[in-house]
Enzyme design. Sequence first.
Site, PDB file in Angstrom:
ATOM      1  N   GLU A 176      41.230  37.689  33.006  1.00  0.00           N
ATOM      2  CA  GLU A 176      41.699  38.695  33.952  1.00  0.00           C
ATOM      3  C   GLU A 176      42.149  39.898  33.146  1.00  0.00           C
ATOM      4  O   GLU A 176      42.657  39.745  32.017  1.00  0.00           O
ATOM      5  CB  GLU A 176      42.841  38.161  34.821  1.00  0.00           C
ATOM      6  CG  GLU A 176      42.470  36.963  35.680  1.00  0.00           C
ATOM      7  CD  GLU A 176      41.356  37.228  36.675  1.00  0.00           C
ATOM      8  OE1 GLU A 176      41.156  38.405  37.041  1.00  0.00           O
ATOM      9  OE2 GLU A 176      40.679  36.262  37.082  1.00  0.00           O
ATOM     10  N   HIS A 192      42.136  35.616  42.254  1.00  0.00           N
ATOM     11  CA  HIS A 192      41.505  35.273  40.996  1.00  0.00           C
ATOM     12  C   HIS A 192      42.575  34.803  40.008  1.00  0.00           C
ATOM     13  O   HIS A 192      43.680  35.338  39.982  1.00  0.00           O
ATOM     14  CB  HIS A 192      40.787  36.487  40.396  1.00  0.00           C
ATOM     15  CG  HIS A 192      39.579  36.898  41.168  1.00  0.00           C
ATOM     16  ND1 HIS A 192      38.449  37.416  40.564  1.00  0.00           N
ATOM     17  CD2 HIS A 192      39.297  36.852  42.493  1.00  0.00           C
ATOM     18  CE1 HIS A 192      37.541  37.685  41.486  1.00  0.00           C
ATOM     19  NE2 HIS A 192      38.043  37.355  42.672  1.00  0.00           N
ATOM     20  N   ASP A 216      39.669  29.882  37.810  1.00  0.00           N
ATOM     21  CA  ASP A 216      38.260  30.267  37.864  1.00  0.00           C
ATOM     22  C   ASP A 216      37.450  29.553  36.790  1.00  0.00           C
ATOM     23  O   ASP A 216      36.271  29.234  37.005  1.00  0.00           O
ATOM     24  CB  ASP A 216      38.115  31.782  37.725  1.00  0.00           C
ATOM     25  CG  ASP A 216      38.564  32.517  38.983  1.00  0.00           C
ATOM     26  OD1 ASP A 216      38.980  31.847  39.950  1.00  0.00           O
ATOM     27  OD2 ASP A 216      38.522  33.761  38.998  1.00  0.00           O
TER      28      ASP A 216
END
Length: 232
Positions: free
Chosen positions: A9, A150, A155
Amino acid sequence: MREIIFDTETTGFDPKTGDRLVEIGCIELVDRRETGNSFHAYFNPERDMPAAAEAVHGLSIAFLSDKPLFASRVDELMEFLGDAPLVAHNAAFDFGFVNAELARAGRPALDMTRMCCTVQMARKLHPGAKHSLDALCTRYGIDRSHRVKHGALLDAELLAHLYIEMTGGRQIGLGLAATPGVPAAATAAPLPIHVPDRPWREPRPHMASPAELARHADFVTGLNQPLWHDTV
């Protein structure tokens, strides 16, 4: 074979314009099976968090302000990655951010030959379809109901399940993968065999006898207008 599934991220889309890595999650696979080993870290990006990025992953500057810098955990990350192939969804994006942080820390970049991109795999397997992580999880029946925003580790876990399915599913293991240097037959559990108590007899011959061949020829001769005569 050891492989690492990972996700990141960030504060935005481009490390060349000042965007930074704020989270990384890695899952270890050995012979396409999850081992339970993982690496997860948040990083202080030393900059602001754009509202658009925060809306995607929910990581605010207030949350990240007391997290370590990437350079302080780079040794742990590199040790976990080792020399394994690295699998990511839209992998060029993730490699770009990790390599930018490695450069800031004075470390060599990840070799791009280690990169395996599941988006590229999906384009070959399902041309013309949607290739987002959500769409592919739906296609392969992978539960993502707990994915509200997310998250790098979440993920990576979803991607690990997806990667296993896209490369043959759980069937590819079947418990037949041997310990290195040990034949698979030596590690597989033997199947129970029931041997009935009956007299031995010679195997039956599998060729027609001369008498059987003669009877067959007589039978064919007596057929009335056989179909194969129409094609001669």
